[in-house]
Structure formats: C-alpha cells, structure tokens
Design a protein around this motif. Structure first.
Motif, PDB file in Angstrom:
ATOM      1  N   THR A  12       7.827 -15.980  11.000  1.00  0.00           N
ATOM      2  CA  THR A  12       7.419 -16.894   9.936  1.00  0.00           C
ATOM      3  C   THR A  12       7.077 -16.129   8.665  1.00  0.00           C
ATOM      4  N   ALA A  13       6.256 -15.088   8.814  1.00  0.00           N
ATOM      5  CA  ALA A  13       5.843 -14.299   7.650  1.00  0.00           C
ATOM      6  C   ALA A  13       7.044 -13.624   6.992  1.00  0.00           C
ATOM      7  N   THR A  14       7.943 -13.107   7.796  1.00  0.00           N
ATOM      8  CA  THR A  14       9.138 -12.463   7.247  1.00  0.00           C
ATOM      9  C   THR A  14       9.984 -13.461   6.476  1.00  0.00           C
ATOM     10  N   TRP A  15      10.167 -14.655   7.040  1.00  0.00           N
ATOM     11  CA  TRP A  15      10.966 -15.679   6.361  1.00  0.00           C
ATOM     12  C   TRP A  15      10.339 -16.053   5.022  1.00  0.00           C
ATOM     13  N   LEU A  16       9.025 -16.198   5.000  1.00  0.00           N
ATOM     14  CA  LEU A  16       8.354 -16.572   3.749  1.00  0.00           C
ATOM     15  C   LEU A  16       8.571 -15.511   2.675  1.00  0.00           C
ATOM     16  N   VAL A  17       8.422 -14.242   3.036  1.00  0.00           N
ATOM     17  CA  VAL A  17       8.610 -13.165   2.052  1.00  0.00           C
ATOM     18  C   VAL A  17      10.062 -13.106   1.596  1.00  0.00           C
ATOM     19  N   GLU A  18      10.979 -13.268   2.512  1.00  0.00           N
ATOM     20  CA  GLU A  18      12.398 -13.235   2.159  1.00  0.00           C
ATOM     21  C   GLU A  18      12.785 -14.371   1.216  1.00  0.00           C
ATOM     22  N   HIS A  19      12.005 -15.447   1.207  1.00  0.00           N
ATOM     23  CA  HIS A  19      12.333 -16.605   0.375  1.00  0.00           C
ATOM     24  C   HIS A  19      11.381 -16.775  -0.813  1.00  0.00           C
ATOM     25  N   GLY A  20      10.650 -15.713  -1.152  1.00  0.00           N
ATOM     26  CA  GLY A  20       9.927 -15.736  -2.404  1.00  0.00           C
ATOM     27  C   GLY A  20       8.428 -15.609  -2.358  1.00  0.00           C
ATOM     28  N   ALA A  21       7.826 -15.729  -1.181  1.00  0.00           N
ATOM     29  CA  ALA A  21       6.377 -15.574  -1.090  1.00  0.00           C
ATOM     30  C   ALA A  21       5.990 -14.103  -1.170  1.00  0.00           C
ATOM     31  N   THR A  22       4.798 -13.831  -1.653  1.00  0.00           N
ATOM     32  CA  THR A  22       4.291 -12.471  -1.605  1.00  0.00           C
ATOM     33  C   THR A  22       3.808 -12.184  -0.180  1.00  0.00           C
ATOM     34  N   PRO A  23       3.703 -10.912   0.196  1.00  0.00           N
ATOM     35  CA  PRO A  23       3.147 -10.612   1.523  1.00  0.00           C
ATOM     36  C   PRO A  23       1.758 -11.205   1.711  1.00  0.00           C
ATOM     37  N   GLU A  24       0.964 -11.253   0.632  1.00  0.00           N
ATOM     38  CA  GLU A  24      -0.379 -11.817   0.723  1.00  0.00           C
ATOM     39  C   GLU A  24      -0.325 -13.322   0.991  1.00  0.00           C
ATOM     40  N   GLN A  25       0.588 -14.015   0.335  1.00  0.00           N
ATOM     41  CA  GLN A  25       0.730 -15.453   0.574  1.00  0.00           C
ATOM     42  C   GLN A  25       1.218 -15.736   1.985  1.00  0.00           C
ATOM     43  N   ALA A  26       2.146 -14.926   2.458  1.00  0.00           N
ATOM     44  CA  ALA A  26       2.650 -15.106   3.819  1.00  0.00           C
ATOM     45  C   ALA A  26       1.532 -14.885   4.841  1.00  0.00           C
ATOM     46  N   ALA A  27       0.751 -13.826   4.636  1.00  0.00           N
ATOM     47  CA  ALA A  27      -0.344 -13.534   5.568  1.00  0.00           C
ATOM     48  C   ALA A  27      -1.392 -14.639   5.543  1.00  0.00           C
ATOM     49  N   ALA A  28      -1.701 -15.155   4.353  1.00  0.00           N
ATOM     50  CA  ALA A  28      -2.681 -16.226   4.242  1.00  0.00           C
ATOM     51  C   ALA A  28      -2.178 -17.508   4.892  1.00  0.00           C
ATOM     52  N   GLU A  72       6.459 -23.030  -8.470  1.00  0.00           N
ATOM     53  CA  GLU A  72       7.537 -22.044  -8.509  1.00  0.00           C
ATOM     54  C   GLU A  72       7.881 -21.567  -7.103  1.00  0.00           C
ATOM     55  N   LEU A  73       6.857 -21.275  -6.310  1.00  0.00           N
ATOM     56  CA  LEU A  73       7.111 -20.813  -4.948  1.00  0.00           C
ATOM     57  C   LEU A  73       7.715 -21.923  -4.092  1.00  0.00           C
ATOM     58  N   LEU A  74       7.181 -23.126  -4.179  1.00  0.00           N
ATOM     59  CA  LEU A  74       7.681 -24.213  -3.344  1.00  0.00           C
ATOM     60  C   LEU A  74       9.143 -24.519  -3.645  1.00  0.00           C
ATOM     61  N   ARG A  75       9.528 -24.417  -4.911  1.00  0.00           N
ATOM     62  CA  ARG A  75      10.932 -24.647  -5.260  1.00  0.00           C
ATOM     63  C   ARG A  75      11.828 -23.552  -4.692  1.00  0.00           C
ATOM     64  N   ARG A  76      11.315 -22.325  -4.641  1.00  0.00           N
ATOM     65  CA  ARG A  76      12.109 -21.242  -4.067  1.00  0.00           C
ATOM     66  C   ARG A  76      12.238 -21.397  -2.550  1.00  0.00           C
ATOM     67  N   LEU A  77      11.159 -21.816  -1.908  1.00  0.00           N
ATOM     68  CA  LEU A  77      11.172 -21.935  -0.454  1.00  0.00           C
ATOM     69  C   LEU A  77      12.092 -23.066   0.013  1.00  0.00           C
ATOM     70  N   ALA A  78      12.101 -24.164  -0.719  1.00  0.00           N
ATOM     71  CA  ALA A  78      12.901 -25.319  -0.286  1.00  0.00           C
ATOM     72  C   ALA A  78      13.373 -26.093  -1.507  1.00  0.00           C
ATOM     73  N   PRO A  79      14.377 -25.584  -2.217  1.00  0.00           N
ATOM     74  CA  PRO A  79      14.830 -26.259  -3.441  1.00  0.00           C
ATOM     75  C   PRO A  79      15.307 -27.678  -3.200  1.00  0.00           C
ATOM     76  N   GLU A  80      15.806 -27.957  -2.015  1.00  0.00           N
ATOM     77  CA  GLU A  80      16.292 -29.301  -1.718  1.00  0.00           C
ATOM     78  C   GLU A  80      15.163 -30.300  -1.523  1.00  0.00           C
ATOM     79  N   HIS A  81      13.925 -29.800  -1.430  1.00  0.00           N
ATOM     80  CA  HIS A  81      12.765 -30.675  -1.270  1.00  0.00           C
ATOM     81  C   HIS A  81      11.821 -30.583  -2.471  1.00  0.00           C
ATOM     82  N   ALA A  82      12.341 -30.146  -3.607  1.00  0.00           N
ATOM     83  CA  ALA A  82      11.509 -30.064  -4.806  1.00  0.00           C
ATOM     84  C   ALA A  82      10.964 -31.441  -5.148  1.00  0.00           C
ATOM     85  N   ALA A  83       9.709 -31.475  -5.580  1.00  0.00           N
ATOM     86  CA  ALA A  83       9.032 -32.750  -5.839  1.00  0.00           C
ATOM     87  C   ALA A  83       8.397 -32.746  -7.224  1.00  0.00           C
TER      88      ALA A  83
END
Length: 253
Positions: A58-74, A149-160
C-alpha cells in the motif's frame, strides 16, 4: 499470546485491490469469508494479519502515484491506531480494507477518501478526522489546500469538486453545546448540511459513544465526563436528547 500468520488467500485478496478503489464493504465481506472457517475467536486477528501484510505494498503504491513517503506512512498508520483504540470489530473491517487498499489517505491533519459519492451519486472526496490530537483550524486549512493535487494524482478518474463529510461533529446543536470558538465547531462550519436522514439519531448516538468515549452507547451513558466535549454529550443524553450524525458538503477550492 499467539500471533496468527496471515493467510495467503486473504493477503492476495487485498493486494489485488490496492489502488483499485473497490467498495470497502464488499471487500470486507470477502475478507471475512476468507477466514470464516477459522475458530470465531481467531477471525478478527486473521483478517487484521492480512491487512498488516499488505501495508508495505500500500505504502509503495501511494509513493509511486504521487504521495510523499511521510503521507504514505501516515496513511497506513491508522490501521494500528484504530486497532489499539477501538479493536477490529468496533472499527469495522471495511475501514481497515479502505486503508489497506489506498482508498483512504492522510494529508496533514485530515484523511481523505477516494471514490466517495453524495446520495445523488455526485462524485465527492470524503473527509475524515483521525485521532491524532487537537483539530487545529490552521492545520485543517493546510490539509484542504494540499489534498486536491494529491487526490487527483492518485485517482484522476475520481476527481471531485466537492468535499463530503459524515460525522457527529456536524450535529446542528454542537455550536450551542461547545460555543462557536470550539475547534470542532469551526471544523463543522465548513460544511453545508444535506437534509437529515431517517437513521441520523441512532447513528449519531453510536458515533458519539465510539469517537468521544471509545465505547458503546450504554457504557458511554454511564461514563464520568472528562473534558468539555464529554460533558456536552452527557448533558444532552441526560436531558433526554440524542446526537445526530449528519452529512455535509463543501466546495473544493
């Protein structure tokens, strides 16, 4: 105490769902079914073991899709936080599945849920408040400003274009009970309430008992208040009232 090892089939179920925004309720039912043949006292532990096993992915996927390591860990840290505070059953497997599959991510003080919808099916980003300390208004403002910005990077098809929050903190009487300067009240004031639903009273009392007292409604009603929020909750109950859990929306800036 024996630590149970995660079942490969349970881990594979969750690993396959990382980043796919599957319905957490459906996924939770599938996870529960994958351990249903175990003794009843072991099922929650086996399900949680599978959740824990997939968190590095999960953490790896988040970082690969735009999250910082700190955001992924949190983001994944909420698994142990919820388990320690509420336990597996009270938290609900659906929440653990949402965390394990990167549906819920932490950005600063708040958590945001991808793939949410309003009752009319309008696409929304869900807002949640983790148990990480005071609900500082400035910290919340930073989260709301940074998250899109992060949410759009993680799932652009679900931008709100709208935030959605369902919480007992949106009870209309909270400002009367705590005053307009309360951090909880200032947070709730961000949202415009949707019309009340038929289950808001029952869900509100259970939600307040869980998040304010960390227990069930019966035990919460017998508790001794510590702090202004608990006193306000008990005062309303003792006066014969209920707390509601309401849904509110706010535009994404």
């Amino acid at each position: 105490m024996t630590v149970l090892e995660a079942r490969p089939a349970s881990v594979a179920l969750l690993a396959d769902a990382v980043g796919r925004l599957q319905d957490p309720g459906t996924l939770a039912a599938e996870l529960a079914a994958s351990v249903a043949d175990a003794p009843p006292e072991d099922r929650d532990d086996l399900a949680l073991a599978a959740v824990r096993a997939v968190l590095p992915r999960t953490a790896t996927w988040l970082v690969e899709h735009g999250a910082t390591p700190e955001q992924a860990a949190a983001s994944i840290a909420d698994v142990e936080r919820k388990r320690d505070r509420y336990g597996v059953a009270t938290t609900g497997l659906d929440w653990f599945c949402a965390l394990a599959t990167a549906r819920v991510v932490a950005v600063g003080r708040l958590q945001f849920e991808l793939g949410s919808h309003l009752p009319d099916r309008t696409r929304a980003w869900g807002v949640h408040v983790p148990e990480t300390g005071p609900l500082d208004p400035a910290a919340c403002e930073r989260s709301f400003a940074t998250a899109p910005e992060l949410l759009r990077r993680l799932a652009p098809e679900h931008a709100a274009s709208v935030w959605s929050c369902r919480s007992w903190t949106l009870d209309p009487g909270l400002a009367v009970a705590l005053g307009p300067d309360s951090n909880l009240v200032r947070f709730a004031a961000r949202f415009a309430l949707l019309p009340a639903g038929p289950h808001d009273d029952a869900e509100g009392d259970a939600s307040v008992a869980k998040f304010v007292f960390g227990t069930d409604p019966d035990a919460a009603r017998r508790a001794t208040a510590t702090g202004r929020v608990q006193r306000a909750v008990l005062d309303r109950w003792r006066a014969g009232g209920h707390w509601t859990e309401r849904t509110g929306t706010a535009p994404v800036a």
